[in-house]
Design a protein around this motif. Structure first.
Motif, PDB file in Angstrom:
ATOM      1  N   ALA A 237      -3.309 -38.965   1.528  1.00 12.31           N
ATOM      2  CA  ALA A 237      -2.521 -38.611  -0.047  1.00 12.31           C
ATOM      3  C   ALA A 237      -1.079 -38.871   0.187  1.00 12.31           C
ATOM      4  O   ALA A 237      -0.467 -39.598  -0.606  1.00 12.31           O
ATOM      5  CB  ALA A 237      -3.020 -37.444  -0.386  1.00 12.31           C
ATOM      6  N   THR A 238      -0.506 -38.327   1.352  1.00 10.07           N
ATOM      7  CA  THR A 238       0.899 -38.260   1.552  1.00 10.07           C
ATOM      8  C   THR A 238       1.476 -39.786   1.748  1.00 10.07           C
ATOM      9  O   THR A 238       2.456 -40.180   1.276  1.00 10.07           O
ATOM     10  CB  THR A 238       1.299 -37.525   2.528  1.00 10.07           C
ATOM     11  OG1 THR A 238       0.931 -35.986   2.516  1.00 10.07           O
ATOM     12  CG2 THR A 238       2.807 -37.398   2.888  1.00 10.07           C
ATOM     13  N   ILE A 239       0.595 -40.395   2.571  1.00  7.06           N
ATOM     14  CA  ILE A 239       1.047 -41.834   2.849  1.00  7.06           C
ATOM     15  C   ILE A 239       0.909 -42.721   1.586  1.00  7.06           C
ATOM     16  O   ILE A 239       2.149 -43.630   1.184  1.00  7.06           O
ATOM     17  CB  ILE A 239       0.051 -42.701   3.967  1.00  7.06           C
ATOM     18  CG1 ILE A 239       0.351 -41.956   5.348  1.00  7.06           C
ATOM     19  CG2 ILE A 239       0.400 -44.092   4.000  1.00  7.06           C
ATOM     20  CD1 ILE A 239      -0.910 -42.378   5.995  1.00  7.06           C
ATOM     21  N   ALA A 240       0.093 -42.305   0.705  1.00 11.35           N
ATOM     22  CA  ALA A 240      -0.147 -43.062  -0.650  1.00 11.35           C
ATOM     23  C   ALA A 240       0.887 -42.788  -1.704  1.00 11.35           C
ATOM     24  O   ALA A 240       1.063 -43.180  -2.787  1.00 11.35           O
ATOM     25  CB  ALA A 240      -1.387 -43.025  -1.068  1.00 11.35           C
TER      26      ALA A 240
ATOM     27  N   SER B 149      -1.152 -36.550  -4.398  1.00 11.29           N
ATOM     28  CA  SER B 149      -1.415 -35.102  -4.156  1.00 11.29           C
ATOM     29  C   SER B 149      -2.836 -35.114  -3.860  1.00 11.29           C
ATOM     30  O   SER B 149      -3.744 -35.887  -3.951  1.00 11.29           O
ATOM     31  CB  SER B 149      -1.192 -34.446  -5.680  1.00 11.29           C
ATOM     32  OG  SER B 149      -2.403 -34.684  -6.665  1.00 11.29           O
ATOM     33  N   THR B 150      -3.104 -34.121  -2.907  1.00 10.32           N
ATOM     34  CA  THR B 150      -4.488 -33.454  -2.883  1.00 10.32           C
ATOM     35  C   THR B 150      -4.655 -32.138  -3.111  1.00 10.32           C
ATOM     36  O   THR B 150      -3.573 -31.664  -3.643  1.00 10.32           O
ATOM     37  CB  THR B 150      -4.822 -33.720  -1.249  1.00 10.32           C
ATOM     38  OG1 THR B 150      -6.188 -33.602  -1.047  1.00 10.32           O
ATOM     39  CG2 THR B 150      -3.878 -32.717  -0.515  1.00 10.32           C
TER      40      THR B 150
ATOM     41  N   THR C  99       2.243 -33.237  -1.380  1.00 14.39           N
ATOM     42  CA  THR C  99       2.083 -32.707  -2.751  1.00 14.39           C
ATOM     43  C   THR C  99       0.737 -32.081  -2.742  1.00 14.39           C
ATOM     44  O   THR C  99      -0.138 -32.702  -2.435  1.00 14.39           O
ATOM     45  CB  THR C  99       2.290 -33.596  -3.842  1.00 14.39           C
ATOM     46  OG1 THR C  99       3.368 -34.229  -3.666  1.00 14.39           O
ATOM     47  CG2 THR C  99       1.982 -33.039  -5.105  1.00 14.39           C
ATOM     48  N   LEU C 100       0.594 -30.667  -2.887  1.00  9.21           N
ATOM     49  CA  LEU C 100      -0.629 -30.101  -2.803  1.00  9.21           C
ATOM     50  C   LEU C 100      -0.682 -29.159  -3.797  1.00  9.21           C
ATOM     51  O   LEU C 100       0.078 -28.310  -4.131  1.00  9.21           O
ATOM     52  CB  LEU C 100      -0.833 -29.028  -1.388  1.00  9.21           C
ATOM     53  CG  LEU C 100      -1.859 -28.296  -1.049  1.00  9.21           C
ATOM     54  CD1 LEU C 100      -2.976 -29.254  -1.029  1.00  9.21           C
ATOM     55  CD2 LEU C 100      -1.669 -27.416   0.315  1.00  9.21           C
TER      56      LEU C 100
END
Length: 442
Positions: free
Chosen positions: A112-115, A118-119, A136-137
């Motif tokens: 998710a961070t690379i893209a 958020s997760t 982003t969490l």
């Protein structure tokens, strides 16, 4: 005396098919209902029943190599001091540490961070690895309160109050004892090896008025910085969306019955809730009636698989989508390379759904250290990022073909329906007509 033509094969009942007969025999032999993971396996109207109307003469397409199509989305701009901005409207849905291995949670965060999206934590609290690898969490606040503490609420970038889940609206969570390791037990402050259930409703509120109080408490704890989401299972989307908005939500997450779960009763998964396609337009109508469409963001989840699904959800009025099952497949779930081991478990790759047993050969839905070590979180994170990139590019391609320079500019007018059921649910004209069931004229 009856006569059977030997050249005609015996005819089986459509009502009492092989699966139904096997389930009757299983229930009769064991006296317990079937528990499994994943989502509904029955076929229901879905995004495949909609098509886009690309540009020709009456609409002007955008040139993909020269003209920009924006994909960014801002979530939580209604009240939060720090709304979150994502590069793509495809987010990762809540899946708990406990239901998933630590490596799987780390992989989701990395991808998710690379893209640039958020997760979400899921039930059972926040792990340091997940927080560390997730730019982003979103922190889920569930009826169980397992692992909940003010420190983690403040460490999160947004908070999602979970009222219901698409696979089991009206039902609580379930994590069986075989997956309750020392670490999972410690995080949830419950005994190791004992089945853990999450209640079907929050213990300190019984209706919308109490939800409003709870949202205010969460805002005070986090100094009004964090966006507050409210997640509901797809059952009565118009009223649930309206009440979430009136209670003060920044974002509404609406999960249809194709959404997965780690474990619940099979009868629940297959017979409770509504198809995702049927949920979107009533929710959008509620937002429009309140003058809050695009002011309170709507995230749709439950069976999202491709960029086409994303584009269709956004065209129907959503601001973003969330994926769960598809994300697990991207990082290695049900991979045919483990087919021999799936066979030993009495299933096959693509059909394995006994996630509650903790025996997942792919090392994703397990707490067994040996199995979990099979999943490389770095490589799995890259696979997820690739998948998210492809989905985003696919959605952009469709938007450009419809002449739109932002995914949010897609609209119902860009769609037609292939079946009467889909036309009625999505309120989209049947292909070749300007009519859908419930609309006057033809």
């Amino acid at each position: 005396m009856s006569y059977h033509n030997p050249h005609t094969p015996p005819r089986k009942s459509a009502t009492f098919d092989d699966h139904t007969l096997a389930e009757i025999r299983r229930a009769a032999a064991t006296g317990i209902y079937d528990i499994r993971g994943a989502g509904t396996k029955r076929k229901v109207p879905h995004f495949d029943d909609l098509l886009f109307l690309g540009a020709s003469i009456s609409r002007y397409p955008l040139e993909g190599y020269r003209e920009k199509c924006d994909t960014t989305v801002v979530l939580g701009s209604r009240f939060a001091k720090k709304p979150i901005t994502l590069k793509t409207p495809i987010t990762i849905a809540g899946m708990s540490f406990g239901a998933l291995s630590g490596n799987a949670k780390e992989a989701l965060g990395r991808g998710a961070t690379i893209a640039g999206t958020s997760t979400t934590t899921g039930d059972g609290g926040m792990t340091d690895e997940e927080r560390g690898h997730s730019q982003t969490l979103v922190y889920q606040y569930l009826p169980s309160r397992y692992g909940m503490n003010p420190r983690d609420l403040r460490r999160a970038d947004a908070i999602e109050v979970v009222v219901g889940q698409g696979a089991k609206p009206g039902g609580g969570g379930m994590l069986l004892g075989q997956k309750i390791s020392d670490r999972v037990a410690n995080m949830r402050n419950l005994p190791k090896g004992i089945d853990q259930r999450s209640a079907c409703r929050h213990p300190d509120w019984t209706g919308p008025d109490d939800l409003e109080i709870k949202i205010m408490e969460l805002r005070e704890i986090t100094d009004w910085e964090k966006p507050i989401y409210v997640k509901v299972g797809g059952a009565r989307p118009y009223y649930d969306t309206a009440l979430a908005v009136k209670a003060g939500a920044d974002v509404v997450v609406l999960d249809g019955m194709q959404g997965g779960t780690a474990a619940t009763q099979d009868v629940f998964i297959e017979n409770v809730g509504m198809p995702t396609l049927a949920c979107i337009r009533p929710a959008v109508q509620a937002l429009q009636d309140l003058g809050m469409h695009r002011k309170v963001q709507l995230i749709i989840s439950g069976g999202i698989r491709s960029g086409a699904d994303v584009a269709k959800a956004l065209a129907l009025g959503a601001d973003a989508v969330a994926i769960g099952t598809a994300a697990l497949v991207a990082i290695g779930d049900n991979d045919p390379k483990w087919e021999e081991e799936y066979q030993k478990l009495g299933t096959t790759a693509g059909a394995y759904d006994d996630w509650h047993e903790g025996k997942d050969p792919a090392g994703i839905t397990t707490q067994d250290p040996e199995l979990a070590s099979r999943l490389d979180p770095i490589a799995a994170g890259r696979r997820l990022a690739n998948y998210l990139k492809v989905m985003t590019l696919e959605a952009q391609t469709i938007a450009r073909a419809c002449g739109k320079n932002h995914l949010h500019n897609l609209e119902p007018e860009d769609l037609c329906a292939l079946t009467m059921e889909a036309a009625a649910m999505a309120q989209i004209p049947l292909a070749g007509t300007n009519w859908y069931p419930g609309k006057g004229g033809f």
